[in-house]
Design a protein around this motif. Structure first.
Motif, mmCIF file in Angstrom:
data_model
loop_
_atom_site.group_PDB
_atom_site.id
_atom_site.type_symbol
_atom_site.label_atom_id
_atom_site.label_comp_id
_atom_site.label_asym_id
_atom_site.label_seq_id
_atom_site.Cartn_x
_atom_site.Cartn_y
_atom_site.Cartn_z
ATOM 1 N N ARG A 261 -9.217 1.129 -0.045
ATOM 2 C CA ARG A 261 -9.031 1.830 -1.209
ATOM 3 C C ARG A 261 -10.149 2.660 -2.026
ATOM 4 N NH1 ARG A 261 -10.416 -0.594 -6.176
ATOM 5 N NH2 ARG A 261 -11.141 -2.576 -5.122
ATOM 6 N N CYS B 130 0.818 -1.223 -0.092
ATOM 7 C CA CYS B 130 -0.050 0.016 0.158
ATOM 8 C C CYS B 130 0.820 1.298 -0.164
ATOM 9 C CB CYS B 130 -0.718 0.033 1.040
ATOM 10 S SG CYS B 130 -1.965 -1.354 1.124
ATOM 11 N N THR C 56 -7.575 -2.486 5.493
ATOM 12 C CA THR C 56 -6.822 -1.887 4.346
ATOM 13 C C THR C 56 -8.177 -1.262 3.592
ATOM 14 O OG1 THR C 56 -5.173 -3.747 4.048
ATOM 15 C CG2 THR C 56 -5.916 -2.307 2.106
ATOM 16 N N SER D 2 -4.378 2.756 -2.206
ATOM 17 C CA SER D 2 -4.891 1.715 -1.083
ATOM 18 C C SER D 2 -3.934 2.307 0.214
ATOM 19 C CB SER D 2 -4.375 0.586 -1.703
ATOM 20 O OG SER D 2 -5.250 -0.011 -2.529
ATOM 21 N N TYR E 192 -13.091 -1.779 1.346
ATOM 22 C CA TYR E 192 -12.007 -2.131 2.415
ATOM 23 C C TYR E 192 -12.240 -3.657 2.853
ATOM 24 C CZ TYR E 192 -16.509 -2.438 5.257
ATOM 25 O OH TYR E 192 -17.665 -3.269 5.766
ATOM 26 N N PRO F 41 -15.106 3.909 1.062
ATOM 27 C CA PRO F 41 -13.980 3.031 0.583
ATOM 28 C C PRO F 41 -14.279 1.859 0.611
ATOM 29 C CG PRO F 41 -13.818 3.706 2.984
ATOM 30 C CD PRO F 41 -14.974 4.354 2.373
#
Length: 139
Positions: free
Chosen positions: A116, A51, A114, A64, A133, A131
């Protein structure tokens, strides 16, 4: 014989300089604060997940990011409710905002994830709206 202590000191210094980074890391753990250690661990996770560090994310960029949720807040608004979570990756914070949501299972403080999405700026803070995720396994 008088030069022997100097030789011994030089040899010891050379040995210390050639020690592996493991010893240096161990010594760093003894002298660093808990927050610094956590930040270093989170930054290693950023690299491991492939990321982008949050501090490098810029407005309009698709990114990300990975890290740990520091806060999760439901914000009732007159137009649309929002769920906001601050994601910290050891370098900076990105606020994740889900519009129209009061809560999301698994989105809670301390949880690793995480996310994005496209970075926006709101009040000079980095924000990603709605997002994508992925939650990391709970510790």
């Amino acid at each position: 014989m008088a030069s022997e202590p100097d030789d011994t000191r030089a040899a010891a210094k050379g040995a210390a300089e050639s020690r592996p980074n493991g010893l240096r890391r161990m010594l760093r753990r003894f002298t660093a604060s808990e927050a610094e250690i956590e930040a270093e661990e989170l930054q290693r996770d950023v690299a491991r997940h492939g990321c982008q560090p949050a501090r490098e994310a810029e407005r309009g960029q698709l990114v990300s990011v990975t890290g740990r949720l520091r806060t999760v807040v439901y914000t009732p608004r007159t137009t649309v409710p929002t769920l906001e979570a601050d994601l910290y990756d050891g370098s900076d914070v990105v606020t994740l905002v889900w519009l129209g949501r009061r809560q999301i299972a698994g989105i809670e403080p301390g949880r690793a994830l995480t996310a994005r999405g496209r970075v926006a700026l709101r009040d000079d803070r980095k924000v990603i709206y709605n997002p994508y995720y992925e939650l990391e396994a709970a510790p």
